[in-house]
Structures are given as C-alpha cells and as structure tokens.
Design a protein around this motif. Structure first.
Motif, mmCIF file in Angstrom:
data_model
loop_
_atom_site.group_PDB
_atom_site.id
_atom_site.type_symbol
_atom_site.label_atom_id
_atom_site.label_comp_id
_atom_site.label_asym_id
_atom_site.label_seq_id
_atom_site.Cartn_x
_atom_site.Cartn_y
_atom_site.Cartn_z
ATOM 1 N N LEU A 1 -27.380 56.670 -9.779
ATOM 2 C CA LEU A 1 -28.763 56.170 -9.769
ATOM 3 C C LEU A 1 -28.936 54.899 -8.942
ATOM 4 C CD1 LEU A 1 -29.667 56.846 -13.494
ATOM 5 C CD2 LEU A 1 -30.486 58.074 -11.492
ATOM 6 N N VAL A 2 -27.839 54.308 -8.520
ATOM 7 C CA VAL A 2 -27.965 53.078 -7.730
ATOM 8 C C VAL A 2 -28.736 53.401 -6.451
ATOM 9 C CG1 VAL A 2 -26.694 51.303 -6.438
ATOM 10 C CG2 VAL A 2 -25.928 52.001 -8.726
ATOM 11 N N ASP A 3 -29.717 52.562 -6.162
ATOM 12 C CA ASP A 3 -30.640 52.702 -5.013
ATOM 13 C C ASP A 3 -31.795 53.665 -5.279
ATOM 14 O OD1 ASP A 3 -29.323 50.872 -3.514
ATOM 15 O OD2 ASP A 3 -28.092 52.336 -2.443
ATOM 16 N N ALA A 4 -31.791 54.318 -6.410
ATOM 17 C CA ALA A 4 -32.928 55.202 -6.717
ATOM 18 C C ALA A 4 -34.032 54.396 -7.407
ATOM 19 C CB ALA A 4 -32.470 56.331 -7.626
ATOM 20 N N GLU A 5 -35.251 54.892 -7.336
ATOM 21 C CA GLU A 5 -36.339 54.312 -8.119
ATOM 22 C C GLU A 5 -36.575 55.199 -9.321
ATOM 23 O OE1 GLU A 5 -39.983 53.190 -6.378
ATOM 24 O OE2 GLU A 5 -39.034 51.657 -5.133
ATOM 25 N N VAL A 6 -36.534 54.595 -10.495
ATOM 26 C CA VAL A 6 -36.697 55.405 -11.701
ATOM 27 C C VAL A 6 -37.845 54.868 -12.539
ATOM 28 C CG1 VAL A 6 -34.276 56.118 -11.819
ATOM 29 C CG2 VAL A 6 -34.993 54.039 -12.971
#
Ligand code: 5AD
Ligand code: SF4
Length: 484
Positions: free
Chosen positions: A399-404
């Motif tokens: 999930l690093v660098d993702a927008e959640v």
C-alpha cells in the motif's frame, strides 16, 4: 492538537437517569460481543441512576464482564477480583458483580470459590441485572441468573456507547457449531438471529446519531437467519446486508465472525456488489492440517478453505483476509503444524490472531489424548507469529504510495498531533492532515510507511472530507496495488 476532537466521553442514549450519587465501575474482558454487552450493562446501570467511575476504588458497584474462551482470560480476571475483594473489605456496602461467559460456565462453583462476589449474571440474562442487584440487597444472599438461551435481546436494552462514528450491532446470539475446542455454545446458547427489520431500525437510529460505520456482530454471522424457526425474515445474511446498505448515512458495513463453512456464493456476490460492504473478511481457519481440522469438527478441509479464498479474492478486488489460528491442539504433530504454517504462507493473510490451545471444561477436545509439551508450544508459537507478522508486513507494504480511503476515528494514540482511522480493509492508519478533519470524515490518505500492524501517511491539503450535510459522492474503490 485538534481542538475539534472530544473523544471518549461516554454519551447516554435512550437512558433516562435519576441521579443518585452512586457509581459503578465496569471492566470488560474478551471479544467485541462482550464489549457490546458492556454497553448494555452501562445502559442498565445508568438507567438505575448510577454514574460511571474510572477506577474500582471509586465504584459502589464493581462489575466484571468476563470471558471464558481460554484459561488466560480466567487468570487475568482473578487478579482484578483480588482487588475488588480488598475494596469490599474496606467498605462492605460495595457490591461485586461478575457477568458474562465465565459466570455462566462456573455458576455455583464460582460463588463457592469467591464468597465476596454478590451477583453472577450470564450473557443471556443481562436484562435481569437490576432485579438481581435488588434481590441481593433485600435478601443478603448471593444471587445469580444463568438463562440457557436469550429471552430478551441485549439489543433491546438501553445502551451507552462511546460517541463517535463507529458502532457495533448485534445480529445474532449464541453458536450451534460445537467446534470441539470451543466453550461458546455452552455459555452463549444456540444460534438465534434478530429480526432483520429490528437490525435495520437500530442502524437507522445509529446513522441519525452520526454513525458512519457499523460492525455486525455474531459468533457466526454467515448463519444469520438459518436456524430452525428463525425470526430473521427470509434471505439470510445477504438479504440483511442488502437492507442495511440502503440506510442513508452508513458508509461502511463490516461483520464478524465468519465461519468458512457458511460463506455461500450468494454472500460473495453480495459482498462484491454492495459499495458499503468493506473489503475485509475475518475468516478463522484454526489449522492447516486436515487431520486436526477434522478433530476440531470445523466442517471444511484445507482444500475447501483455499478454494474459498480463491473465489473470494477473484470476486472482491483488494480483499483483506485475517484469521484465527490455534496451535497445540491435542495430538498436533510437527507435520500438522508445518501444514498450518504452509497454509498461512499460501494465503498470505493480512493479519492473524494466534492462540495456544487451552482445554475448556465440557468441550469434546478436553477429553482428547496428546497434550503438547509447553516448550514445543513456545517454539511453534514463535515461528507462527513470526510468519504471520512477516506476511502482514508484506501485504501492508503493497500500500505504500497508494491513496486509500480512511474513516477518521480520532487522535492517534502514538502521536497526539496525528489522526487515526482505518482503511476499508480494516488497517489502522496514523496520518497528518491539513485543515479541519473530524471523526466520521472520510479522507484520502497517501500511504508513506507500513509496518506489520499499521500504516502511516498524509492526507493532502486541502482535504475534502465527506460531511453529513454534504451530498455523498460516488464511491471510488481504494487503489490498492494488485487490487484491480
Ligand atoms: N483454546 C485456544 N483457542 C481457542 N479459541 C476458541 N477456543 C479456544 C481454545 N479452547 C480461539 C479460536 C477462535 C478464537 C475466538 O479463539 O481461534 O476463533
Ligand atoms: Fe466456537 Fe466454533 Fe462457534 Fe466459533 S464457530 S464460537 S469457534 S463453536
């Protein structure tokens, strides 16, 4: 610091109190169902005019809502009760109440071992608490109530909930599975489902109070409405999810716990199709060995579980899976254990709770031969925890660098300047945000770091929270790598 935050102040709801100057202290052990029962116990006590006390020495009535699932829970309770006994010796007018599963499982024996305990009340009898307190005072005798099944839903009792955007809703009581290690069916009685329209009504009321996310509680929610002569209304659990996703203001629906044998194709389809149902499933596997699963009476084997995981992941993009694992079940060999580790590696769970087997009275497994040496257990435990943490960290690193999408719950416990919330996949996110962000807001957070248990990041300025008064925008699936 966010001045907009005033969290943790209990708010009475549907509770009409007359102040009496008397106080109660309530301590809860065990699962979410117990936490939820405690909201009802608080509701009853406040209805009697008692006010909450933070510490036992300030309480006139000391209540312990107990768990009996493993022996550890018993030993923790004993320490607390020792304190209660000393406080009662200081002031004999104090009343000590032991509620919940341990009260139900031990009954009269518990009174004999703990003569200073005034009231015992099982989880199906909580509504009798006011009458029991009265009876204790008027008769001077120890009193208890241990109904075998629910005659009144705890959901029909007043409740005191921590104010905030999250709420639990009990949809079932009891369990009829009789897994061979488990005491729950003996202390919480057989499965019984609440009528769907009552659950919908409670959800509507919670939404009116500002709740954005509900967690439906039951020992085996997938069996909702399937018990003989159920009052749920037809259509089972999928129909309930369908009805609840029509409640305005509810952004997220979660549920726990799911038994793998009862996850139907219809449920998978419903989860995939409803925007509000979160992409997370807590799906206890318990063991990866067919021989042990059989002894546990779980009703599925390793291949069926793996097949279910594949079907779930194919249908629900970005699904997070968490599980429960028991090690050291009677006769578990090194090979059985390796099969559990292998299954855990194959699935790649997002998180797992690992438990050492604990024999419980009345359960079938307590009679089985083949106790596992405690030293062997330690070694297996360490290995399994290491494995689940590594796999959890791997999943989170994706999930690093993702927008959640994060539903804001409050201030971060670790850093008072940061906020805390959860992803739809139930992962904790600590984040900083610019502008005013309130509990209950949905914000997009860019993930910058991940550990095995949490994520951290930043909500880019200006954050565009979804407010109660604002129109609710179309939901866009969180862009988790590998999710589409
Ligand atoms: N010993 C160890 N773990 C147990 N659990 C239930 N009963 C026992 C027991 N006797 C675990 C199971 C269940 C979780 C809530 O507790 O993994 O899923
Ligand atoms: Fe216990 Fe099995 Fe029921 Fe879960 S499904 S509460 S483990 S008997």
């Amino acid at each position: 610091m966010h001045p907009a935050f005033r969290l943790g102040s209990p708010r009475a709801m549907h509770v009409h109190t007359h102040r009496t100057g008397r106080t109660y202290y309530l301590r809860t052990f065990g699962c979410q169902m117990n936490e939820h029962d405690s909201e009802r116990i608080s509701g009853l006590m406040q209805g009697l005019g008692y006010e909450p006390a933070d510490t036992p020495d300030r309480g006139d009535v000391l209540l312990y809502n107990t768990c009996s699932i493993r022996e550890k829970a018993d030993t923790r309770l004993i320490g607390h009760l020792g304190h209660a006994r000393r406080l009662k010796a200081d002031d004999p007018r104090r009343l000590v109440v032991v509620a919940g599963c341990l009260a139900q499982s031990r009954q009269a024996a518990f009174f004999r071992e703990h003569p200073y305990v005034d009231v015992l009340v099982g989880p199906q009898s909580l509504h009798l608490l006011p009458a029991l307190l009265d009876e204790r005072v008027s008769t001077g005798r120890q009193v208890g109530a241990f109904d075998e099944s629910t005659s009144m839903w705890s959901a029909e009792l007043p409740r005191v909930r921590q104010s905030g955007p999250l709420a639990w809703i009990q949809i079932m009581t009891g369990c009829s599975n009789y897994c061979s290690y488990c005491i729950v069916p003996y202390v919480r009685g057989p499965e019984a489902s609440r009528p769907r329209n009552e659950v919908v009504e409670e959800t509507r009321e919670l939404a009116r109070q500002g709740v954005r996310e509900v967690t439906l509680l039951g020992q085996n929610v997938n069996a909702y409405g399937l018990e003989p002569a159920s009052r749920a209304g037809g259509g089972g659990f999928p129909a309930l999810l369908e009805a609840l996703s029509g409640v305005a203001g509810i952004e997220r629906i979660r549920f726990m716990t799911s038994h793998p044998k009862d996850v139907s194709p219809a449920l998978i389809e419903t989860m995939a199709g409803l925007r509000q149902v979160c992409e997370h499933l807590h799906l206890p596997v318990q063991s990866g060995s067919d021989r042990i699963l059989h002894l546990m009476k779980r009703g599925y084997d390793r291949a069926a579980y793996l097949d279910l995981v594949n079907r779930l992941r194919a249908a629900i993009p970005g699904l997070a899976l968490t599980t429960d694992l028991i090690i050291g079940f009677p006769s578990e060999t090194e090979r059985d254990f390796e099969e559990t580790v292998g299954l855990v590696e194959t699935v790649g769970f997002d998180g797992a709770f690992t438990f050492q087997y604990s024999p419980r009275s009345r359960t079938a497994a307590a009679e089985l031969p083949g106790r596992i040496d405690p030293e062997v257990l330690e070694v297996r435990m360490r290995r399994l925890v290491e494995t689940t943490q590594r796999l959890g960290a791997d999943r989170n690193a994706l999930l690093v660098d993702a927008e959640v999408e994060v539903l804001v719950e409050g201030r971060s416990r670790r850093d008072p300047d940061a906020l805390m919330g959860r992803t739809r996949t139930h992962k904790v996110v600590n984040f900083s945000a610019v502008g005013i962000v309130l509990p209950g807001d949905l914000v997009e957070v860019r993930i910058e770091r991940a550990s095995s248990t949490s994520l951290s990041g930043t909500a880019p300025a200006p954050s565009t929270p979804v407010r109660e008064s604002a129109p609710v925008p179309e939901w866009v699936p969180a862009s988790e790598p590998g999710a589409q």
